[in-house]
Scaffold this active site. Structure first.
Site, PDB file in Angstrom:
ATOM      1  N   HIS A   9       0.826  -1.211   0.000  1.00 33.03           N
ATOM      2  CA  HIS A   9       0.000   0.000   0.000  1.00 33.03           C
ATOM      3  C   HIS A   9       0.855   1.253   0.000  1.00 33.03           C
ATOM      4  O   HIS A   9       0.635   2.184  -0.786  1.00 33.03           O
ATOM      5  CB  HIS A   9      -0.931  -0.002   1.215  1.00 33.03           C
ATOM      6  CG  HIS A   9      -1.778   1.228   1.327  1.00 33.03           C
ATOM      7  ND1 HIS A   9      -1.402   2.344   2.046  1.00 33.03           N
ATOM      8  CD2 HIS A   9      -2.995   1.528   0.787  1.00 33.03           C
ATOM      9  CE1 HIS A   9      -2.339   3.263   1.949  1.00 33.03           C
ATOM     10  NE2 HIS A   9      -3.317   2.791   1.195  1.00 33.03           N
ATOM     11  N   GLU A  37      -8.500  -9.591 -12.325  1.00 28.48           N
ATOM     12  CA  GLU A  37      -7.419  -9.707 -11.353  1.00 28.48           C
ATOM     13  C   GLU A  37      -7.436 -11.038 -10.611  1.00 28.48           C
ATOM     14  O   GLU A  37      -6.625 -11.274  -9.716  1.00 28.48           O
ATOM     15  CB  GLU A  37      -7.494  -8.551 -10.356  1.00 28.48           C
ATOM     16  CG  GLU A  37      -8.863  -8.366  -9.732  1.00 28.48           C
ATOM     17  CD  GLU A  37      -9.021  -7.044  -9.006  1.00 28.48           C
ATOM     18  OE1 GLU A  37      -8.059  -6.582  -8.381  1.00 28.48           O
ATOM     19  OE2 GLU A  37     -10.134  -6.482  -9.053  1.00 28.48           O
ATOM     20  N   GLY A  55      -5.765  -5.979 -13.587  1.00 28.40           N
ATOM     21  CA  GLY A  55      -5.126  -5.550 -12.344  1.00 28.40           C
ATOM     22  C   GLY A  55      -4.039  -6.554 -11.990  1.00 28.40           C
ATOM     23  O   GLY A  55      -4.265  -7.505 -11.241  1.00 28.40           O
ATOM     24  N   THR A  56      -2.861  -6.364 -12.557  1.00 23.12           N
ATOM     25  CA  THR A  56      -1.823  -7.393 -12.463  1.00 23.12           C
ATOM     26  C   THR A  56      -1.136  -7.462 -11.100  1.00 23.12           C
ATOM     27  O   THR A  56      -0.398  -8.414 -10.849  1.00 23.12           O
ATOM     28  CB  THR A  56      -0.764  -7.192 -13.564  1.00 23.12           C
ATOM     29  OG1 THR A  56      -0.327  -5.824 -13.564  1.00 23.12           O
ATOM     30  CG2 THR A  56      -1.336  -7.538 -14.928  1.00 23.12           C
ATOM     31  N   ASN A  57      -1.364  -6.478 -10.219  1.00 22.66           N
ATOM     32  CA  ASN A  57      -0.836  -6.617  -8.859  1.00 22.66           C
ATOM     33  C   ASN A  57      -1.498  -7.819  -8.181  1.00 22.66           C
ATOM     34  O   ASN A  57      -0.837  -8.724  -7.683  1.00 22.66           O
ATOM     35  CB  ASN A  57      -1.107  -5.353  -8.032  1.00 22.66           C
ATOM     36  CG  ASN A  57      -0.388  -4.135  -8.564  1.00 22.66           C
ATOM     37  OD1 ASN A  57       0.488  -4.247  -9.402  1.00 22.66           O
ATOM     38  ND2 ASN A  57      -0.767  -2.971  -8.077  1.00 22.66           N
ATOM     39  N   ASP A  58      -2.833  -7.825  -8.160  1.00 23.63           N
ATOM     40  CA  ASP A  58      -3.570  -8.925  -7.538  1.00 23.63           C
ATOM     41  C   ASP A  58      -3.486 -10.197  -8.378  1.00 23.63           C
ATOM     42  O   ASP A  58      -3.406 -11.304  -7.843  1.00 23.63           O
ATOM     43  CB  ASP A  58      -5.038  -8.541  -7.338  1.00 23.63           C
ATOM     44  CG  ASP A  58      -5.255  -7.805  -6.021  1.00 23.63           C
ATOM     45  OD1 ASP A  58      -4.276  -7.628  -5.278  1.00 23.63           O
ATOM     46  OD2 ASP A  58      -6.398  -7.400  -5.738  1.00 23.63           O
ATOM     47  N   CYS A 103      -3.842  -1.799 -15.471  1.00 25.48           N
ATOM     48  CA  CYS A 103      -3.735  -0.719 -14.486  1.00 25.48           C
ATOM     49  C   CYS A 103      -2.898  -1.117 -13.269  1.00 25.48           C
ATOM     50  O   CYS A 103      -2.834  -0.392 -12.287  1.00 25.48           O
ATOM     51  CB  CYS A 103      -5.113  -0.249 -14.038  1.00 25.48           C
ATOM     52  SG  CYS A 103      -6.109  -1.528 -13.238  1.00 25.48           S
TER      53      CYS A 103
END
Length: 559
Positions: free
Chosen positions: A105, A395, A416-419, A484
């Site tokens: 975060h 995601e 949403g490639t972070n998740d 994103c």
């Protein structure tokens, strides 16, 4: 060299690196204080956002905001940050956390603001109650000065002099060349009108991700309104609390639409689990108890009830809107009323409403219908011509697998490639920073070429992205597709996205120039490969000619 006609514009664009661009925007430790680095060095963490920052230590968001309002420069020091801390993060010169990685975060929010950030500094022993931190036996208290180097992850005691960068005119020229070469659009991740304006300065062509939950903490009134909604027992009480948030959200969206002036804006509905919004200390619980008109023990019990063993896999995203449709209704009302209001001023507005964390087509279809049930009557009553899209964030691996069904109603996908990375790999983006260095160290395991939260794992996660696009467009050929996640501002990841036929990539404002460069380099490299493929293979030594001389001359002429 281009002016002297030694190389072409395309060759010039190909020679620039992301590091050449990124260092142009951030302050650095002045040469005059470089001699003090060794004696001031405390230790280091993970270099999450480049640049340098100096300020006085504050251990809570509230203290950071109060100090900022008094004209002080602040370094916010936390074990980890949450949406509740964004006010203090915004007030700080730099952010230092004891846990987390480059997509935690703290890192994601700080990167969006171009704010120096060091995370995962496990050498810190933070005592929040006493407002002290201890490093290697030495204690630093609130008010002491620290200097952070976000480019290296180094932490220094005291106040070191900083030097601000100056953009040379060549930067603008180079970016102009990139824009004439590239074909993929570049958007930004922005949550406020000020973020949107900064992104426009950086060359953004729209907003690919507006995280509405960050707006809930821009002031104590908003915080209390969302917290009152969370602890409420009945739908009527939740609606009453949300009605207090509505004008704030509407005003925020008006500012963003106004700043983007006709450029598309993708707005993600509420995403984090509700426990992230609740007060964490006795004073906060007492204040909420008074505002919500509930006994303190009941407020505390409700907060405990919201605790989840694994909140990343819990009650969040679109699941909240399935359970509490009134949240979706308030947010959609704010978005569409803002769009109608700005459109009346003569400006073009293109809202794209994004439903996060979708796992099934029926789930998406229910929420898509609820969005339109709120939006369409508002537009009709205002006799407005505002057009909007409803899409989803891909995601979760299942969403990529079911993309053809989801695309029957979804008008756009945003990856949403972070998740998607953490859910595919079974890695926590907040905690994996502790051991991932071992995985990418060439002298040790070398399991990955790079941290998968920084550089997209094209072999694994990338295949889900590719599959999601192919299956989505098999149902809806004109499906708009973007990315994103933080990978949207990383060179090789952006090139991969271009190769998959995405319409746009989106990243934090200060990484927009890197994305513009990456999209241009992809086009240059693609043309070079096509040109190389058209050239005839070279003759092997000693090989006899296949044709007589006359036909050979004709062939050369045709070429």
């Amino acid at each position: 060299m281009v002016k002297e006609r030694l190389i072409t514009k395309e060759e010039a664009v190909g020679r620039i690196t992301p590091e050449d661009i990124e260092r142009m925007f951030y302050p650095v430790i002045s040469e005059t204080d470089k001699s003090k680095l060794k004696s001031s060095y405390i230790g280091e963490g993970i270099n999450a956002v480049p640049g340098a920052a100096a300020g006085q230590i504050m251990f809570t968001a509230e203290d950071a905001e109060n100090a900022f309002n008094k004209g002080m420069k602040v370094i916010l020091v936390r074990k980890e940050t949450s949406p509740e801390d964004v006010g203090g993060m915004h007030a700080a010169q730099g952010i230092l956390t004891a846990t987390g990685g480059k997509t935690s975060h703290a890192a994601v929010v700080a990167r969006g603001w171009g704010k120096c950030c060091v995370v995962g500094a496990e050498i810190l022993d933070i005592n929040a109650e006493k407002k002290t931190m201890t490093v290697k036996g030495k204690t630093y208290k609130q008010g002491d000065w620290l200097t952070l180097d976000g480019s290296t992850g180094s932490i220094y005691a005291g106040q070191l002099a900083l030097k601000d960068p100056i953009l040379p005119p060549e930067f603008k020229v180079l970016m102009g060349w990139c824009d004439t070469i590239r074909t993929v659009n570049v958007r930004t991740n922005a949550d406020s009108p000020s973020d949107a304006k900064k992104a426009i300065e950086m060359g953004a062509e729209g907003i690919g991700l507006c995280r509405t939950e960050h707006m809930f903490f821009e002031g104590r009134d908003r915080q209390l309104a969302i917290q009152t909604m969370i602890v409420a027992d009945t739908k009527e009480d939740r609606v009453k609390a949300l009605s207090k948030l509505l004008p704030y959200q509407r005003k925020d969206f008006e500012g963003i639409f106004d700043a983007m002036n006709g450029k598309p804006v993708t707005i993600r509905l509420i995403d984090p689990p509700l426990h992230e919004f609740t007060p964490k200390d006795a004073a906060g619980i007492k204040e909420l108890s008074k505002v919500a008109k509930m006994p303190e023990d009941k407020v505390r019990a409700r907060i405990d009830q919201l605790h989840e063993s694994n909140p990343m896999l819990g009650h969040r995203g679109c699941r909240l809107c399935i359970t509490y449709p009134e949240i979706l209704e308030m947010q959609v009302q704010a978005i569409i009323e803002a769009a109608v209001s700005v459109a009346k001023k003569g400006k073009k507005v293109f809202p794209e409403i994004m439903i996060p964390l979708t796992i099934a087509e029926k789930e998406f279809n229910i929420l898509e219908e609820r969005v339109r049930a709120v939006a369409d009557p508002i537009i009709k009553a205002a006799k407005s011509k505002v057009k909007y899209l409803v899409g989803t964030m891909i995601e979760i691996p299942r969403a990529a697998l079911m993309a053809n069904r989801i695309a029957e109603k979804a008008e756009f996908f945003s990856f949403g490639t972070n998740d998607l990375t953490q859910m595919t790999m079974g890695l926590s983006r907040d905690d994996a920073g502790r051991f991932l260095p071992e995985y990418v160290d060439e002298k040790k395991a070398a399991i990955f070429k790079a941290d998968p939260f920084q550089v997209l794992d094209q072999e694994g996660v990338g295949q889900l992205v590719k599959m999601g696009i192919e299956r989505g467009r098999s149902t809806r050929p004109n499906l708009k597709v973007g990315i994103c996640g933080e990978h949207g501002g990383e060179l090789s990841s952006v090139k991969f996205c271009c190769a998959q036929g995405m319409n746009y990539v989106s990243c934090s404002p200060y990484r927009v120039p890197i994305a513009r460069l990456a999209c241009a380099q992809y086009e240059v490299e693609s043309k070079a490969k096509k040109s190389s493929a058209k050239k005839p293979a070279a003759k092997k030594a000693g090989a006899k000619p296949m044709m007589k001389k006359a036909p050979a001359r004709k062939a050369a002429k045709r070429k």
